[in-house]
Motif scaffolding. Structure first.
Motif, short mmCIF file in Angstrom:
data_model
loop_
_atom_site.label_atom_id
_atom_site.label_comp_id
_atom_site.label_asym_id
_atom_site.label_seq_id
_atom_site.Cartn_x
_atom_site.Cartn_y
_atom_site.Cartn_z
N ARG A 118 0.83 -1.20 0.00
CA ARG A 118 0.00 0.00 0.00
C ARG A 118 0.87 1.26 0.00
O ARG A 118 0.57 2.23 -0.69
CB ARG A 118 -0.92 0.00 1.21
N VAL A 119 1.96 1.22 0.76
CA VAL A 119 2.88 2.36 0.81
C VAL A 119 3.52 2.57 -0.56
O VAL A 119 3.62 3.70 -1.05
CB VAL A 119 3.95 2.14 1.89
N LEU A 120 3.97 1.49 -1.19
CA LEU A 120 4.59 1.59 -2.51
C LEU A 120 3.60 2.13 -3.54
O LEU A 120 3.97 2.95 -4.39
CB LEU A 120 5.11 0.22 -2.94
N ALA A 121 2.35 1.68 -3.46
CA ALA A 121 1.33 2.17 -4.39
C ALA A 121 1.08 3.66 -4.18
O ALA A 121 0.93 4.43 -5.14
CB ALA A 121 0.04 1.38 -4.22
N SER A 122 1.04 4.08 -2.91
CA SER A 122 0.83 5.50 -2.60
C SER A 122 1.98 6.34 -3.14
O SER A 122 1.77 7.39 -3.74
CB SER A 122 0.71 5.70 -1.08
N PHE A 123 3.21 5.86 -2.93
CA PHE A 123 4.35 6.63 -3.37
C PHE A 123 4.45 6.66 -4.89
O PHE A 123 4.82 7.68 -5.48
CB PHE A 123 5.64 6.06 -2.78
N ALA A 124 4.09 5.55 -5.55
CA ALA A 124 4.08 5.53 -7.01
C ALA A 124 3.09 6.55 -7.56
O ALA A 124 3.35 7.24 -8.55
CB ALA A 124 3.75 4.13 -7.52
N THR A 125 1.93 6.66 -6.90
CA THR A 125 0.93 7.65 -7.30
C THR A 125 1.48 9.06 -7.16
O THR A 125 1.30 9.92 -8.03
CB THR A 125 -0.34 7.50 -6.45
N ILE A 126 2.17 9.32 -6.04
CA ILE A 126 2.77 10.63 -5.81
C ILE A 126 3.76 10.96 -6.93
O ILE A 126 3.75 12.06 -7.49
CB ILE A 126 3.48 10.67 -4.44
N LEU A 127 4.62 10.00 -7.27
CA LEU A 127 5.64 10.24 -8.28
C LEU A 127 5.02 10.59 -9.64
O LEU A 127 5.43 11.55 -10.29
CB LEU A 127 6.53 9.00 -8.43
N VAL A 128 4.04 9.80 -10.05
CA VAL A 128 3.44 10.00 -11.36
C VAL A 128 2.66 11.32 -11.42
O VAL A 128 2.81 12.13 -12.34
CB VAL A 128 2.53 8.82 -11.74
N LEU B 243 -1.89 11.69 0.48
CA LEU B 243 -0.93 10.58 0.48
C LEU B 243 0.41 11.01 1.06
O LEU B 243 1.03 10.29 1.86
CB LEU B 243 -0.74 10.07 -0.95
N TRP B 244 0.86 12.22 0.66
CA TRP B 244 2.17 12.70 1.11
C TRP B 244 2.21 12.88 2.62
O TRP B 244 3.15 12.41 3.29
CB TRP B 244 2.51 14.00 0.41
N PHE B 245 1.22 13.55 3.18
CA PHE B 245 1.24 13.80 4.62
C PHE B 245 0.97 12.54 5.42
O PHE B 245 1.42 12.42 6.57
CB PHE B 245 0.25 14.91 4.98
N THR B 246 0.27 11.58 4.84
CA THR B 246 0.10 10.28 5.50
C THR B 246 1.45 9.58 5.61
O THR B 246 1.81 9.05 6.68
CB THR B 246 -0.88 9.39 4.72
N LEU B 247 2.23 9.58 4.52
CA LEU B 247 3.56 8.97 4.55
C LEU B 247 4.50 9.77 5.45
O LEU B 247 5.32 9.19 6.18
CB LEU B 247 4.13 8.89 3.14
N LEU B 248 4.39 11.10 5.41
CA LEU B 248 5.27 11.95 6.22
C LEU B 248 5.06 11.71 7.71
O LEU B 248 5.99 11.84 8.51
CB LEU B 248 5.01 13.43 5.89
N SER B 249 3.84 11.32 8.08
CA SER B 249 3.56 11.05 9.50
C SER B 249 4.21 9.75 9.98
O SER B 249 4.34 9.53 11.18
CB SER B 249 2.05 10.99 9.73
N ARG B 250 4.64 8.91 9.04
CA ARG B 250 5.17 7.60 9.40
C ARG B 250 6.67 7.44 9.17
O ARG B 250 7.29 6.52 9.73
CB ARG B 250 4.44 6.50 8.59
N TYR B 251 7.26 8.29 8.33
CA TYR B 251 8.65 8.10 7.94
C TYR B 251 9.48 9.35 8.18
O TYR B 251 8.95 10.46 8.25
CB TYR B 251 8.75 7.69 6.46
N ASN B 252 10.79 9.14 8.30
CA ASN B 252 11.73 10.24 8.44
C ASN B 252 11.62 11.17 7.24
O ASN B 252 11.59 10.73 6.09
CB ASN B 252 13.15 9.66 8.53
#
Length: 300
Positions: free
Chosen positions: A5-15, A231-240
């Motif tokens: 799910r994280v990889l899918a979210s990040f792939a969406t952000i990139l595209v 998606l970005w702020f969800t990931l930002l809340s979990r990772y450095n």
């Protein structure tokens, strides 16, 4: 970032972020830059609010936090990230603009020390210097005679700094689901500022309402601002923060490829060297972050 799910979210952000650049340039054919930025921010605000209501997140923020997010949004979203970005793209090709804005992982590395307490290693510092060298090559510093493009280059680099500042400050001030609520308030601050700016600087009659403009606004507002920011702020809340932003060098690749196919734009050999230098610098930063994570895991 190994979870599917994280990889899918990040792939969406990139595209989506990568294709923001050609879509913004396409939208500029039908709208003045600040009005286009205003339409993007307002569309992003309304869509983000709808998403927040549907998700029913639990992270509440108090009045002081709402005011802080609103005020951060004025320079972070309004003045720099959306406004300067759109103005800069009236001069520079979309692919080149993407490289200059995506100095933000390097700015994130630098700002993470005073704001988040992350200490950079010598390799991180070296990677940052390599990144700035890449920026200089992309901007053709020392390779061509000075032109008015230097103004646009400055605006876009400042945009990258603003996005880094925004991400680091949000990481410091808000936790978990609070980031999503704070994002709505920062978009409100940015939208209010941009609408006031556009009303004073550009005539509304200069906007040519077409399906092409609507499509551009949908991409950069609904997808490129609302969906991706969630998606970005969800990931930002979990990772450095520095580790997460290091991966976004791929946005530059998407932007360059998208600009080639959508707008027919290319870059010269010297700029390509700069792109490679910038990508390598951010890759090295990413490797350092992975190594630090492994060491922390062993020590714990």
């Amino acid at each position: 970032m190994h979870n599917a799910r994280v990889l899918a979210s990040f792939a969406t952000i990139l595209v989506v972020w990568g294709l923001n650049y050609p879509f913004i340039q396409a939208g500029l054919s039908y709208s003045p830059p600040v009005w286009l930025a205003s339409l993007r921010a307002l569309t992003g605000l309304l869509t983000s609010l709808a998403i927040l209501l549907v998700l029913r997140t639990q992270g509440q923020i108090d009045l002081r936090q709402k005011i802080a997010a609103f005020l951060i949004g004025i320079p972070g979203i309004g003045f720099f990230f959306v406004g300067f970005w759109t103005i800069g793209e009236t001069v520079l090709p979309a692919g080149e603009a993407s490289v200059l804005i995506y100095t933000f992982p390097i700015w994130t590395l630098i700002l993470s020390l005073p704001v988040l307490g992350d200490r950079p290693t010598p390799l991180k510092v070296g990677a940052a210097l390599l990144g700035f060298a890449g920026v200089a090559l992309v901007a053709r510093v020392g390779t061509t005679s000075p032109t008015g493009d230097l103004v646009a280059i400055t605006l876009l680099i400042v945009t990258g700094f603003a996005f880094a500042s925004d991400s680091v400050l949000f990481k410091r001030l808000f936790k978990g689901d609070q980031l999503l609520r704070a994002n709505v308030w920062q978009l409100a601050g940015g939208s209010a500022f941009l609408i006031a700016w556009a009303s004073l600087a550009e005539p509304v009659s200069a906007i040519h309402w077409t399906l092409a403009l609507a499509g551009a606004i949908f991409w950069i507002g609904v997808l490129g601002t609302a969906i991706v920011f969630v998606l970005w702020f969800t990931l930002l809340s979990r990772y450095n923060a520095a580790s997460l932003t290091a991966y976004t060098f791929l946005v530059v690749v998407v932007a360059l490829v998208g600009s080639f196919f959508i707008l027919g734009q290319t870059i010269d050999e010297m700029q390509l060297v700069g792109v490679v230098a910038l990508i390598v610098s951010i890759y090295l930063t990413s490797r350092v972050e992975k190594h630090s994570t492994r060491l922390c895991a062993r020590e714990s």
